[in-house]
Write a protein that holds these residues in place. Structure first.
Motif, mmCIF file in Angstrom:
data_model
loop_
_atom_site.group_PDB
_atom_site.id
_atom_site.type_symbol
_atom_site.label_atom_id
_atom_site.label_comp_id
_atom_site.label_asym_id
_atom_site.label_seq_id
_atom_site.Cartn_x
_atom_site.Cartn_y
_atom_site.Cartn_z
ATOM 1 N N SER A 1 16.231 -1.810 17.545
ATOM 2 C CA SER A 1 16.130 -0.784 18.586
ATOM 3 C C SER A 1 15.080 -1.115 19.631
ATOM 4 O O SER A 1 15.055 -0.501 20.698
ATOM 5 N N VAL B 1 16.375 -11.772 20.163
ATOM 6 C CA VAL B 1 17.773 -11.474 19.847
ATOM 7 C C VAL B 1 18.593 -12.751 19.685
ATOM 8 O O VAL B 1 19.502 -12.825 18.864
ATOM 9 N N ARG C 1 22.686 -2.519 15.349
ATOM 10 C CA ARG C 1 22.960 -2.590 16.788
ATOM 11 C C ARG C 1 23.918 -1.469 17.206
ATOM 12 O O ARG C 1 23.837 -0.968 18.325
ATOM 13 N N GLN D 1 21.739 -1.460 22.092
ATOM 14 C CA GLN D 1 22.678 -2.556 22.337
ATOM 15 C C GLN D 1 24.104 -2.208 21.893
ATOM 16 O O GLN D 1 24.977 -3.080 21.842
ATOM 17 N N ARG D 2 24.337 -0.948 21.587
ATOM 18 C CA ARG D 2 25.632 -0.520 21.042
ATOM 19 C C ARG D 2 26.814 -0.933 21.909
ATOM 20 O O ARG D 2 27.757 -1.563 21.439
ATOM 21 N N ASP E 1 26.939 -3.078 24.418
ATOM 22 C CA ASP E 1 27.007 -4.531 24.596
ATOM 23 C C ASP E 1 27.697 -5.181 23.405
ATOM 24 O O ASP E 1 28.518 -6.093 23.566
ATOM 25 N N GLN E 2 27.371 -4.717 22.204
ATOM 26 C CA GLN E 2 27.971 -5.297 21.011
ATOM 27 C C GLN E 2 29.474 -5.026 20.962
ATOM 28 O O GLN E 2 30.266 -5.923 20.643
ATOM 29 N N GLU F 1 31.146 -7.354 23.463
ATOM 30 C CA GLU F 1 31.132 -8.750 23.023
ATOM 31 C C GLU F 1 32.150 -8.995 21.912
ATOM 32 O O GLU F 1 32.878 -10.000 21.928
#
Length: 289
Positions: free
Chosen positions: A74, A125, A139, A144-145, A147-148, A151
Protein backbone atom coordinates in the motif's frame (compact mmCIF):
# COMPACT_ATOMS: atom_id res chain seq x y z
CA UNK A 1 -10.07 -19.25 -18.40
CA UNK A 2 -12.26 -20.33 -15.50
CA UNK A 3 -10.68 -23.79 -15.55
CA UNK A 4 -7.37 -22.59 -14.20
CA UNK A 5 -6.18 -23.62 -10.79
CA UNK A 6 -5.29 -21.08 -8.14
CA UNK A 7 -1.55 -20.71 -7.74
CA UNK A 8 -0.02 -21.89 -4.50
CA UNK A 9 1.85 -19.47 -2.21
CA UNK A 10 5.61 -19.61 -2.28
CA UNK A 11 7.47 -21.46 0.44
CA UNK A 12 9.81 -19.82 2.92
CA UNK A 13 13.42 -19.60 1.79
CA UNK A 14 16.46 -19.20 4.05
CA UNK A 15 18.08 -15.79 4.30
CA UNK A 16 20.37 -13.79 6.52
CA UNK A 17 17.56 -11.90 8.18
CA UNK A 18 18.26 -12.99 11.74
CA UNK A 19 20.11 -10.27 13.55
CA UNK A 20 19.96 -7.82 10.63
CA UNK A 21 18.84 -4.22 10.81
CA UNK A 22 19.41 -3.73 14.54
CA UNK A 23 19.14 -0.15 15.79
CA UNK A 24 21.33 1.49 18.41
CA UNK A 25 18.78 4.16 19.21
CA UNK A 26 16.68 3.81 22.34
CA UNK A 27 13.88 5.52 24.15
CA UNK A 28 11.92 6.29 20.99
CA UNK A 29 9.10 4.53 19.22
CA UNK A 30 10.15 1.49 17.17
CA UNK A 31 8.89 2.83 13.85
CA UNK A 32 10.74 6.11 14.40
CA UNK A 33 14.01 4.26 15.15
CA UNK A 34 13.57 2.28 11.95
CA UNK A 35 12.98 5.46 9.97
CA UNK A 36 9.66 4.08 8.75
CA UNK A 37 6.98 6.68 8.28
CA UNK A 38 3.85 6.76 6.17
CA UNK A 39 3.35 9.46 3.57
CA UNK A 40 1.23 11.47 6.01
CA UNK A 41 3.89 11.26 8.73
CA UNK A 42 1.91 8.77 10.82
CA UNK A 43 3.39 5.62 12.31
CA UNK A 44 2.46 2.69 10.02
CA UNK A 45 3.29 0.13 12.69
CA UNK A 46 0.78 1.80 14.99
CA UNK A 47 -1.93 1.37 12.39
CA UNK A 48 -0.84 -2.21 11.79
CA UNK A 49 -1.05 -3.04 15.46
CA UNK A 50 -4.61 -1.80 15.66
CA UNK A 51 -5.66 -3.75 12.56
CA UNK A 52 -3.96 -6.90 13.77
CA UNK A 53 -5.70 -6.67 17.13
CA UNK A 54 -8.98 -7.10 15.29
CA UNK A 55 -7.93 -10.26 13.44
CA UNK A 56 -6.41 -12.57 16.02
CA UNK A 57 -7.79 -15.68 14.28
CA UNK A 58 -4.96 -15.69 11.73
CA UNK A 59 -2.19 -16.86 14.06
CA UNK A 60 0.84 -14.79 14.97
CA UNK A 61 2.99 -15.66 11.97
CA UNK A 62 0.15 -15.13 9.52
CA UNK A 63 -0.80 -11.80 11.10
CA UNK A 64 2.68 -10.36 10.76
CA UNK A 65 3.10 -11.53 7.15
CA UNK A 66 -0.36 -10.24 6.23
CA UNK A 67 -0.04 -6.84 7.87
CA UNK A 68 3.54 -6.11 6.85
CA UNK A 69 2.81 -7.24 3.31
CA UNK A 70 -0.24 -5.00 3.08
CA UNK A 71 1.68 -2.01 4.46
CA UNK A 72 4.52 -2.46 1.99
CA UNK A 73 2.23 -2.92 -1.02
CA UNK A 74 0.00 0.00 0.00
CA UNK A 75 3.00 2.29 0.36
CA UNK A 76 2.67 2.78 4.11
CA UNK A 77 6.25 1.52 4.26
CA UNK A 78 8.06 2.87 1.22
CA UNK A 79 10.83 1.37 -0.89
CA UNK A 80 14.31 1.17 0.68
CA UNK A 81 12.91 1.74 4.16
CA UNK A 82 14.62 -0.28 6.91
CA UNK A 83 12.70 -2.88 8.89
CA UNK A 84 14.11 -3.45 12.37
CA UNK A 85 13.07 -6.85 13.84
CA UNK A 86 12.94 -5.48 17.41
CA UNK A 87 10.58 -2.70 16.37
CA UNK A 88 8.31 -5.08 14.46
CA UNK A 89 8.20 -7.48 17.41
CA UNK A 90 7.28 -4.65 19.76
CA UNK A 91 4.60 -3.29 17.43
CA UNK A 92 2.96 -6.68 16.85
CA UNK A 93 3.71 -8.06 20.34
CA UNK A 94 5.34 -11.18 18.92
CA UNK A 95 8.64 -12.94 19.46
CA UNK A 96 11.79 -12.34 17.45
CA UNK A 97 11.42 -15.83 15.98
CA UNK A 98 7.98 -14.97 14.59
CA UNK A 99 9.33 -11.75 13.12
CA UNK A 100 12.31 -13.50 11.57
CA UNK A 101 10.17 -16.17 9.89
CA UNK A 102 7.68 -13.56 8.69
CA UNK A 103 10.45 -11.51 7.07
CA UNK A 104 11.74 -14.64 5.38
CA UNK A 105 8.32 -15.18 3.79
CA UNK A 106 8.26 -11.57 2.60
CA UNK A 107 11.77 -11.97 1.23
CA UNK A 108 10.64 -15.02 -0.76
CA UNK A 109 7.93 -12.82 -2.28
CA UNK A 110 10.50 -10.19 -3.26
CA UNK A 111 9.11 -7.51 -0.95
CA UNK A 112 12.16 -7.20 1.30
CA UNK A 113 15.85 -8.04 1.18
CA UNK A 114 18.36 -8.70 3.96
CA UNK A 115 22.07 -7.97 3.66
CA UNK A 116 24.87 -8.03 6.24
CA UNK A 117 25.72 -4.61 7.67
CA UNK A 118 22.73 -3.12 5.87
CA UNK A 119 19.78 -4.88 7.46
CA UNK A 120 16.36 -5.68 6.11
CA UNK A 121 14.91 -3.14 3.69
CA UNK A 122 11.82 -2.83 1.54
CA UNK A 123 12.45 -3.53 -2.14
CA UNK A 124 10.95 -1.54 -5.06
CA UNK A 125 7.90 -2.79 -6.95
CA UNK A 126 10.10 -3.92 -9.84
CA UNK A 127 11.58 -6.61 -7.57
CA UNK A 128 8.28 -8.00 -6.23
CA UNK A 129 6.98 -11.42 -7.24
CA UNK A 130 3.93 -9.90 -8.89
CA UNK A 131 2.30 -13.27 -9.64
CA UNK A 132 2.58 -14.46 -6.02
CA UNK A 133 -0.97 -15.06 -4.72
CA UNK A 134 -0.45 -12.92 -1.61
CA UNK A 135 1.12 -10.03 -3.51
CA UNK A 136 -1.74 -10.17 -6.01
CA UNK A 137 -4.31 -10.07 -3.20
CA UNK A 138 -2.55 -7.20 -1.41
CA UNK A 139 -2.30 -5.16 -4.61
CA UNK A 140 -6.00 -5.86 -5.26
CA UNK A 141 -6.82 -3.98 -2.04
CA UNK A 142 -4.29 -1.19 -2.44
CA UNK A 143 -3.65 1.86 -4.58
CA UNK A 144 -2.28 -0.35 -7.40
CA UNK A 145 -5.60 -2.20 -7.76
CA UNK A 146 -6.63 -0.80 -11.13
CA UNK A 147 -3.12 -1.01 -12.56
CA UNK A 148 -2.95 -4.68 -11.65
CA UNK A 149 -6.33 -5.45 -13.24
CA UNK A 150 -5.28 -3.69 -16.43
CA UNK A 151 -1.91 -5.44 -16.58
CA UNK A 152 -3.39 -8.89 -16.01
CA UNK A 153 -6.17 -8.34 -18.54
CA UNK A 154 -3.65 -7.17 -21.12
CA UNK A 155 -1.62 -10.34 -20.55
CA UNK A 156 -4.71 -12.46 -21.00
CA UNK A 157 -5.59 -10.66 -24.23
CA UNK A 158 -2.13 -11.58 -25.49
CA UNK A 159 -2.30 -15.24 -24.44
CA UNK A 160 -5.75 -16.49 -25.44
CA UNK A 161 -5.91 -15.08 -28.99
CA UNK A 162 -2.50 -16.67 -29.58
CA UNK A 163 -3.80 -19.98 -28.20
CA UNK A 164 -6.79 -19.79 -30.57
CA UNK A 165 -4.52 -19.16 -33.55
CA UNK A 166 -2.20 -22.03 -32.63
CA UNK A 167 -5.16 -24.38 -32.12
CA UNK A 168 -6.37 -23.55 -35.64
CA UNK A 169 -2.91 -24.12 -37.09
CA UNK A 170 -2.43 -27.50 -35.42
CA UNK A 171 -5.76 -28.82 -36.66
CA UNK A 172 -6.39 -31.60 -34.12
CA UNK A 173 -9.57 -33.33 -35.25
CA UNK A 174 -10.64 -34.56 -31.83
CA UNK A 175 -10.24 -31.12 -30.28
CA UNK A 176 -12.13 -29.48 -33.15
CA UNK A 177 -15.06 -31.83 -32.64
CA UNK A 178 -15.01 -31.30 -28.90
CA UNK A 179 -15.08 -27.52 -29.38
CA UNK A 180 -18.18 -27.94 -31.53
CA UNK A 181 -19.77 -30.15 -28.89
CA UNK A 182 -19.06 -27.61 -26.16
CA UNK A 183 -20.51 -24.85 -28.35
CA UNK A 184 -23.72 -26.89 -28.56
CA UNK A 185 -23.72 -27.23 -24.78
CA UNK A 186 -23.39 -23.47 -24.45
CA UNK A 187 -26.28 -22.94 -26.88
CA UNK A 188 -28.45 -25.29 -24.85
CA UNK A 189 -27.52 -23.44 -21.66
CA UNK A 190 -28.47 -20.10 -23.20
CA UNK A 191 -31.81 -21.52 -24.38
CA UNK A 192 -32.55 -22.76 -20.85
CA UNK A 193 -31.27 -19.62 -19.12
CA UNK A 194 -28.71 -21.79 -17.33
CA UNK A 195 -25.89 -19.37 -16.48
CA UNK A 196 -24.06 -21.93 -14.34
CA UNK A 197 -24.10 -24.52 -17.10
CA UNK A 198 -22.91 -21.89 -19.55
CA UNK A 199 -20.01 -21.01 -17.24
CA UNK A 200 -18.93 -24.66 -16.95
CA UNK A 201 -19.01 -25.10 -20.71
CA UNK A 202 -17.12 -21.83 -21.16
CA UNK A 203 -14.38 -23.06 -18.83
CA UNK A 204 -14.04 -26.28 -20.81
CA UNK A 205 -13.98 -24.35 -24.08
CA UNK A 206 -11.00 -22.22 -23.03
CA UNK A 207 -9.22 -25.22 -21.52
CA UNK A 208 -9.57 -27.10 -24.80
CA UNK A 209 -8.09 -24.20 -26.75
CA UNK A 210 -5.07 -23.98 -24.48
CA UNK A 211 -4.50 -27.74 -24.73
CA UNK A 212 -4.89 -27.61 -28.50
CA UNK A 213 -2.34 -24.79 -28.75
CA UNK A 214 0.35 -27.38 -28.06
CA UNK A 215 2.53 -24.98 -26.10
CA UNK A 216 3.10 -26.02 -22.49
CA UNK A 217 4.84 -22.77 -21.55
CA UNK A 218 1.92 -20.76 -22.90
CA UNK A 219 -0.52 -22.94 -20.99
CA UNK A 220 1.46 -22.55 -17.77
CA UNK A 221 1.59 -18.77 -18.13
CA UNK A 222 -2.15 -18.73 -18.80
CA UNK A 223 -2.77 -20.64 -15.57
CA UNK A 224 -0.71 -18.14 -13.59
CA UNK A 225 -2.48 -15.16 -15.13
CA UNK A 226 -5.89 -16.77 -14.57
CA UNK A 227 -5.16 -17.40 -10.88
CA UNK A 228 -3.95 -13.83 -10.48
CA UNK A 229 -7.07 -12.47 -12.18
CA UNK A 230 -9.24 -14.56 -9.88
CA UNK A 231 -7.43 -13.22 -6.82
CA UNK A 232 -7.93 -9.69 -8.17
CA UNK A 233 -11.68 -10.22 -8.44
CA UNK A 234 -11.82 -10.10 -12.26
CA UNK A 235 -14.45 -12.36 -13.86
CA UNK A 236 -12.81 -15.25 -15.69
CA UNK A 237 -15.56 -16.21 -18.12
CA UNK A 238 -14.49 -15.69 -21.68
CA UNK A 239 -16.99 -12.92 -22.36
CA UNK A 240 -17.67 -11.59 -18.85
CA UNK A 241 -21.31 -12.13 -19.78
CA UNK A 242 -23.96 -14.70 -20.56
CA UNK A 243 -26.16 -14.74 -23.65
CA UNK A 244 -26.42 -14.99 -27.40
CA UNK A 245 -23.69 -12.43 -28.18
CA UNK A 246 -21.14 -14.51 -26.30
CA UNK A 247 -22.43 -17.72 -27.82
CA UNK A 248 -22.01 -16.38 -31.36
CA UNK A 249 -18.36 -15.52 -30.70
CA UNK A 250 -17.65 -18.95 -29.21
CA UNK A 251 -19.19 -20.60 -32.26
CA UNK A 252 -17.10 -18.39 -34.54
CA UNK A 253 -13.94 -19.45 -32.73
CA UNK A 254 -14.86 -23.14 -32.91
CA UNK A 255 -15.64 -22.89 -36.62
CA UNK A 256 -12.44 -20.96 -37.37
CA UNK A 257 -10.34 -23.54 -35.50
CA UNK A 258 -12.06 -26.39 -37.36
CA UNK A 259 -11.44 -24.69 -40.71
CA UNK A 260 -7.82 -23.93 -39.88
CA UNK A 261 -8.38 -20.16 -40.14
CA UNK A 262 -5.91 -19.00 -37.50
CA UNK A 263 -6.29 -15.24 -38.08
CA UNK A 264 -10.08 -15.43 -37.80
CA UNK A 265 -9.84 -17.55 -34.65
CA UNK A 266 -7.54 -15.03 -33.00
CA UNK A 267 -9.71 -12.08 -34.00
CA UNK A 268 -12.87 -13.70 -32.65
CA UNK A 269 -11.10 -14.44 -29.35
CA UNK A 270 -10.02 -10.82 -29.01
CA UNK A 271 -13.61 -9.73 -29.57
CA UNK A 272 -14.76 -12.22 -26.96
CA UNK A 273 -12.33 -10.98 -24.34
CA UNK A 274 -13.21 -7.36 -25.10
CA UNK A 275 -16.93 -7.88 -24.54
CA UNK A 276 -18.54 -5.93 -21.71
CA UNK A 277 -15.37 -4.08 -20.56
CA UNK A 278 -17.52 -1.94 -18.27
CA UNK A 279 -18.14 -4.90 -15.94
CA UNK A 280 -17.04 -3.99 -12.42
CA UNK A 281 -16.02 -7.16 -10.53
CA UNK A 282 -16.03 -7.58 -6.79
CA UNK A 283 -12.66 -7.99 -5.10
CA UNK A 284 -12.43 -10.87 -2.60
CA UNK A 285 -10.90 -10.41 0.82
CA UNK A 286 -7.17 -11.19 1.18
CA UNK A 287 -6.30 -14.81 1.85
CA UNK A 288 -5.68 -15.92 5.39
CA UNK A 289 -2.43 -17.70 6.21
Amino acid sequence: MTHMQTAQPQQDVPSDIEGSGQSSASGTHGAERAGVRAADGADPFGRAGRRTAGSRGRGLHGQVVQQLGQMIVSGDIGADRPLVPEDIGEAFEVSRTVVRESLRVLEAKGLVSARPNVGTRVRPVSDWSLFDPDVVAWRAHGPQREDQRRELSELRWMIEPLAARLAAEHGQGDVQQRLRDVSVMMAQAVAKGDAEGFSRADAEFHALLLDAAGNQMLKHLAEIVSAALQASGVPLTGCEGFGNASLVLHVRIAEAVAAGHSAEAGMAMRQLLSAHPEAEPAVPAPREH
